[in-house]
Design an enzyme around this catalytic site. Structure first.
Site, short mmCIF file in Angstrom:
data_model
loop_
_atom_site.label_atom_id
_atom_site.label_comp_id
_atom_site.label_asym_id
_atom_site.label_seq_id
_atom_site.Cartn_x
_atom_site.Cartn_y
_atom_site.Cartn_z
N THR A 33 -14.87 -22.83 0.73
CA THR A 33 -14.13 -23.44 1.85
C THR A 33 -14.28 -24.94 1.64
O THR A 33 -15.31 -25.39 1.17
CB THR A 33 -14.77 -23.03 3.19
N ARG A 50 -8.14 -11.26 10.72
CA ARG A 50 -9.42 -11.88 11.14
C ARG A 50 -9.29 -13.41 11.12
O ARG A 50 -8.79 -13.99 10.17
CB ARG A 50 -10.54 -11.42 10.20
N GLY A 71 -11.38 -16.98 11.33
CA GLY A 71 -12.74 -17.50 11.17
C GLY A 71 -12.98 -18.77 11.96
O GLY A 71 -12.25 -19.11 12.89
N ASP A 72 -14.03 -19.47 11.56
CA ASP A 72 -14.42 -20.70 12.27
C ASP A 72 -13.57 -21.90 11.87
O ASP A 72 -13.42 -22.85 12.64
CB ASP A 72 -15.89 -21.01 11.98
N1 LIG Z 1 -16.64 -19.86 2.92
C1 LIG Z 1 -16.50 -20.08 4.17
O1 LIG Z 1 -16.91 -21.12 4.61
C2 LIG Z 1 -15.84 -19.04 5.01
C3 LIG Z 1 -15.40 -19.46 6.38
N2 LIG Z 1 -16.37 -20.23 7.11
C4 LIG Z 1 -15.05 -18.23 7.19
O2 LIG Z 1 -15.92 -17.55 7.68
O3 LIG Z 1 -13.90 -17.94 7.28
#
Ligand SMILES: NC(=O)C[C@H](N)C(=O)O
Length: 440
Positions: free
Chosen positions: A212, A240, A242-243
């Site tokens: 990311t 889904r 994510g954050d």
């Molecule tokens: N590699 C990541 O940071 C994944 C990201 N934070 C998620 O959970 O979607």
């Protein structure tokens, strides 16, 4: 870069030395998951992208918004990272991209998250465009919302002439192999009845896919911008979220003022900003208010003012922070990790550096949130980068509770640094997942 530069740049105030920090993800980064040749490839890529972005940051009047977008665009275009070209796949073998952008001040929406994208070449460019459209009536069709997903917003992207690509553009063989291997591993575990509480070899290597990416930038006007982009988690459930596109979880930027006694001010305070500075910060309302006496002008947030009445000795100092995260997004959402870190700094008068370590450093709140599942699954794992400014003193911060975090930043003197582990060099990193958790 021409897409993101001002056509007629405003003059910088020259009071704040612009800085930048970028990241390419945090997670199970060890000498096993990132062998030396890949370590070198990440190192080279991070420094190349940092050099390009920090050069652009020297353009007179360039905004943090433009430079953060530019840096993340370069990261999205590099298949090393889990964003844009090179993003991971869902269980159904699709790419569902997410991105976000937020500024500490100056634009009506302040922040925008985009998700469920599969056709916009650079999701970060769309997030930026949505933030800017917030300054127009009706947002040119986007209205005043802060979170967008799917087909309609991709239609807006096309209407706004952002580059649209076929779904295959995002494909890389490496991420496809990870996806296939993950599904096969899952089936094998089901057949052999292995407990889901036990982390598999595949999960150790891939569940928190490295990559990311994000950038936090402060410009010469003192505005902080944070930009983040991801493909999410390998083999995530379709739909889904994510954050990364969730405000307060994977990203945050804000500013506030604190009254301090004049003797206590250790930084020269910012003067009242010029109209051109205020224009660059999107402060149109106050500019109009200044010109037309009938319209009340709010106090400009970039001003540091002195109280004229009761206590001549009180003065206001501006604080601003910006944070971009990476790791197990579900844990970051539960902890509202980025906003909570900023709030720790704001409401407990703690430096952003300490607040970041408190949340995401070893033994921090994220780790604690996993309880006794810590180290057994990926819960709580991750890291954060950020920038804080107090008056005109800038600090660049980072911490993580896992094997490493890909990151590069400019120092106060303009020199460039890149670290993946705590120390420089591949040899300094932890050997594997077990050694991270046993502290070896
Ligand atoms: N590699 C990541 O940071 C994944 C990201 N934070 C998620 O959970 O979607």
């Amino acid at each position: 870069m021409s897409d993101y530069t001002h056509t007629s740049p405003p003059k910088p105030s020259g009071l704040i030395k612009p800085r930048i920090i970028i990241h390419g993800g945090a997670g199970n980064i060890t000498r096993t998951t990132v062998p030396r040749d890949r370590y070198d490839a990440y190192h080279t890529s991070l420094l190349r992208i940092l050099s390009n972005a920090s050069f652009v940051l020297t353009y007179p009047g360039i905004s943090a918004l433009d430079v953060a977008t530019y840096a993340v665009t370069l990261l999205e275009n590099d298949p090393l990272y889990n964003s844009g070209h090179g993003a991971v796949f869902t269980r159904e073998g699709k790419n569902e991209l997410e991105a976000s952008i937020m500024v500490s001040n100056g634009y009506e929406k302040r922040g925008v998250g985009v998700m469920m994208l599969s056709h916009v070449k650079n999701p970060i460019g769309l997030a930026r465009e949505l933030l800017l459209k917030g300054e127009e009536p009706n947002g040119d069709g986007s209205q005043d919302h802060c979170q967008y997903s799917g087909a309609y917003v991709e239609w807006l992207a096309a209407k706004w002439n952002l580059e649209i690509v076929p779904e295959e553009y995002f494909f890389t063989q490496r991420k496809w192999d990870e996806h296939k291997r993950g599904l096969a591993e899952e089936q094998r575990r089901e057949e052999t009845g292995v407990s889901t509480e036990e982390i598999s070899e595949w999960e150790e290597e891939n569940y928190i896919p490295l990559g990311t990416c994000g950038a936090v930038v402060i410009d010469s006007f003192g505005t902080i911008c944070v930009a983040t982009s991801t493909g999410g988690l390998t083999n995530k459930v379709p739909g889904r979220i994510g954050d990364t596109p969730t405000m307060g979880a994977g990203y945050w930027a804000e500013e506030w003022y604190e009254e301090v006694r004049k003797e206590m001010i250790y930084q020269p305070s910012l003067p009242v900003s010029s109209p051109i500075d205020r224009l660059s910060r999107g402060d149109l309302r106050n500019l109009v208010g200044d010109c037309l006496p009938g319209i009340t002008s709010q106090s400009n947030p970039s001003e540091t003012s002195s109280s004229k009445t009761a206590d001549e000795k009180l003065s206001k100092v501006r604080h601003a922070v910006g944070l971009s995260s990476s790791g197990n997004g579900d844990s970051f959402i539960r902890m509202c990790a980025s906003r909570t870190t900023a709030s720790k700094s704001r409401f407990q008068s703690t430096s952003l550096s300490k607040a970041t370590t408190w949340m995401t450093g070893p033994g921090g709140e994220l780790q604690k949130s996993a309880g006794d599942r810590w180290g057994k699954v990926h819960e709580g794992t991750g890291g954060m980068i950020g920038i804080e400014v107090i008056g005109n003193k800038v600090d660049v911060v980072c911490d993580y509770n896992c094997g490493g975090m890909f990151r590069a930043w400019t120092e106060e003197d303009g020199s460039k640094k890149c670290l993946i582990f705590r120390e420089d060099g591949w040899e300094s990193g932890p050997k594997n997942w077990d050694s991270v958790h046993s502290g070896q």
